[in-house]
Scaffold this motif. Structure first.
Motif, PDB file in Angstrom:
ATOM      1  N   UNK A 191     -18.078 154.832  12.164  1.00 16.53           N
ATOM      2  CA  UNK A 191     -18.275 153.395  12.373  1.00 16.53           C
ATOM      3  C   UNK A 191     -17.283 152.540  11.585  1.00 16.53           C
ATOM      4  N   UNK A 192     -16.207 153.179  11.087  1.00 17.89           N
ATOM      5  CA  UNK A 192     -15.120 152.424  10.485  1.00 17.89           C
ATOM      6  C   UNK A 192     -13.833 153.237  10.630  1.00 17.89           C
ATOM      7  N   UNK A 193     -12.834 152.658  11.274  1.00 20.76           N
ATOM      8  CA  UNK A 193     -11.493 153.244  11.324  1.00 20.76           C
ATOM      9  C   UNK A 193     -10.553 152.213  11.949  1.00 20.76           C
ATOM     10  N   UNK A 194      -9.283 152.573  12.100  1.00 26.08           N
ATOM     11  CA  UNK A 194      -8.281 151.625  12.593  1.00 26.08           C
ATOM     12  C   UNK A 194      -8.617 151.099  13.978  1.00 26.08           C
ATOM     13  N   UNK A 195      -9.059 151.986  14.882  1.00 28.21           N
ATOM     14  CA  UNK A 195      -9.358 151.567  16.254  1.00 28.21           C
ATOM     15  C   UNK A 195     -10.504 150.561  16.287  1.00 28.21           C
ATOM     16  N   UNK A 196     -11.494 150.804  15.462  1.00 26.56           N
ATOM     17  CA  UNK A 196     -12.645 149.900  15.410  1.00 26.56           C
ATOM     18  C   UNK A 196     -12.224 148.523  14.896  1.00 26.56           C
ATOM     19  N   UNK A 197     -11.455 148.523  13.819  1.00 22.00           N
ATOM     20  CA  UNK A 197     -11.006 147.250  13.239  1.00 22.00           C
ATOM     21  C   UNK A 197     -10.143 146.485  14.240  1.00 22.00           C
ATOM     22  N   UNK A 198      -9.261 147.203  14.925  1.00 18.14           N
ATOM     23  CA  UNK A 198      -8.369 146.569  15.908  1.00 18.14           C
ATOM     24  C   UNK A 198      -9.166 145.979  17.069  1.00 18.14           C
ATOM     25  N   UNK A 199     -10.131 146.739  17.599  1.00 15.40           N
ATOM     26  CA  UNK A 199     -10.912 146.267  18.739  1.00 15.40           C
ATOM     27  C   UNK A 199     -11.785 145.061  18.344  1.00 15.40           C
ATOM     28  N   UNK A 200     -12.376 145.119  17.165  1.00 19.34           N
ATOM     29  CA  UNK A 200     -13.195 143.993  16.706  1.00 19.34           C
ATOM     30  C   UNK A 200     -12.361 142.731  16.576  1.00 19.34           C
ATOM     31  N   UNK A 201     -11.140 142.886  16.068  1.00 19.82           N
ATOM     32  CA  UNK A 201     -10.248 141.729  15.926  1.00 19.82           C
ATOM     33  C   UNK A 201      -9.867 141.173  17.290  1.00 19.82           C
TER      34      UNK A 201
END
Length: 470
Positions: free
Chosen positions: A69-79
């Protein structure tokens, strides 16, 4: 004797658990930033069956499947979406559960999230630094030193020299070796972060699984599973960091499921042959989610499986035959296992050979059909055995009539020709009235109309008419 193909040794091995009668099992879960695709379904169903069968054989199974529930893809998609990371991951975790529940995949005993195990991740990382298996790089990230772990490559069969030769020319200057991987990543401004001795940051992808297995299963456990794409580098890195941190073997058996191909080409977003579970189930080609599950079980979990409409139709036809055998038969309360159970167990004991196990179910369906109208007790006993073995694979637990009367379009509302269930029943009643008044021309016309709509009729000796969608 239950044998498992162990990727670590490259051969089938008898299952010998660390604790007699107990299996501790960890399967890599999903990174929750998008909907699940049929490759996810293939892996989750494969290990769901492994879990079910181990329980059938009498093992007490502790089954853990994580959530990243935390990684680069997640952060990018949330942004990109303009939403908080936690809102994104909560939404796609719920969607994942919805998809897997529809496919009959049992919930794990434990479903840890990476963000719930930060203290263990930090302590493991510090331990690796203290033991000279990791270092703080010039950019502030904590890196694992692959060259410090001499057995590196034991799972994938790769040599460090070959891996370095194949490394990209553009190497991260902060690394001592191009193969080193991140354990703790320094957070950029605005990113989610947690405190650590090396500054605010977040875990690398690989370390989270090592931390969660340590917290929930201990330093050693029995089975580690996941897709073939995870064997290297993810699982190789898990072994390196876990064994270095604890001094233990980590997992005894490593299991990997094969890829899903689409029309004989590997499924990938880059080539546009990428199918989400919910899109497949709502496509109008699958009458029930169980058909997709049955299709994925029709091939051995270790090999590739080719997804196509033809294969789905074949799975639907075979599953419908099994349900047709069960229809109109009340399973016995008590029954003795036939030779089919022996064949089923032999198949599943041989590295969970589901194609051969399904063949045993088809044999039972044939015996039920032979016994119908001849030996009711025999038919009932075979029906009970069929449902019992089907439950081990997670199939054949629905009402036969309900399954057979579903259509692909809308899953139970209307067929491709637009005939709803109530419309079919009205036509069958009209046909019965025509037959009663000896108006056979009208009776035949109605039957032909239903046949053109894909409705198959079965007239019973007592005058009742059963139907199913073809």
């Amino acid at each position: 004797m239950l044998q498992i193909f162990n990727t670590l040794s490259g051969r089938k091995e008898e299952l010998r658990t660390l604790e007699p009668g107990v299996v501790r099992m960890y399967v890599c879960g999903d990174t929750v930033y998008d909907y699940c695709h049929i490759g996810h379904a293939r892996s989750k169903i494969a290990f769901d069956v492994v879990r079910r069968y181990l329980a059938y054989r009498g093992y007490k199974v502790t089954f853990v499947r994580n959530i990243t529930d935390i990684d680069d893809k997640i952060i990018k998609r949330a942004a990109e979406n303009g939403e908080p990371v936690q809102a994104l991951t909560a939404r796609f975790t719920a969607a994942m559960h919805e998809d897997y529940d529809r496919l009959g995949i049992l919930r794990p005993d434990f479903e840890p999230k990476a963000t719930e195990h930060i203290p263990t991740i930090v302590s493991m990382t510090q331990s690796l630094i203290d033991k000279n298996y990791a270092y703080v790089a010039s950019d502030g990230d904590v890196m694992y030193s692959v060259s410090a772990f001499k057995p590196y490559g034991q799972l994938s069969g790769r040599q460090l020299s070959d891996l370095r030769a194949g490394a990209r020319v553009a190497v991260d200057e902060a690394k001592r070796d191009p193969l080193d991987f991140v354990l703790w990543k320094q957070a950029k401004p605005g990113e989610p972060s947690w405190p650590s001795p090396w500054g605010a940051g977040r875990p690398g992808w690989h370390i989270e699984c090592s931390a969660m297995t340590l917290d929930l299963l201990g330093t050693r456990f029995d089975i580690h599973g996941g897709g073939l794409d995870l064997k290297f580098p993810h699982h190789e890195n898990e072994i390196a960091q876990s064994c270095a941190a604890t001094g233990e073997q980590f997992a005894t058996y490593w299991m990997h499921n094969g890829f899903v191909n689409v029309d004989n080409e590997k499924m990938a977003k880059s080539v546009g042959n990428f199918f989400l579970i919910r899109d497949v189930l709502g496509s109008g080609h699958v009458r029930d989610p169980e058909v997709l599950r049955f299709f994925l079980l029709s091939s051995h979990y270790r090999g590739p499986i080719n997804y196509s409409l033809t294969q789905i139709e074949q799975a639907d036809t075979t599953l419908a035959r099994l349900y047709s055998a069960l229809r109109d038969v009340v399973p016995a309360q008590r029954w003795e296992a036939s030779e089919a159970t022996g064949k089923f167990v032999a198949a599943m004991d041989d590295d969970f050979n589901t194609p051969d196990a399904l063949a045993a179910l088809q044999w039972l369906a044939g015996e039920i059909n032979k016994a119908k109208g001849v030996d009711a007790a025999r038919a009932a006993a075979f029906a009970a055995e069929l449902k019992h073995l089907g439950s081990v694979l997670g199939v054949l637990q629905a009402s036969p009539a309900a399954f057979l009367q579903k259509s692909a379009k809308g899953q139970g509302t209307e067929s491709a020709s637009g005939l709803s269930e109530s419309a079919v029943e009205e036509l069958i009643a009209a046909r019965a009235a025509a037959r009663k008044s000896r108006n056979f021309k009208e009776s035949d016309r109605i039957r032909d109309q239903l046949a053109q709509a894909g409705i198959v009729l079965e007239d019973k000796p007592d005058g009742a008419t059963l139907w199913r969608r073809g």
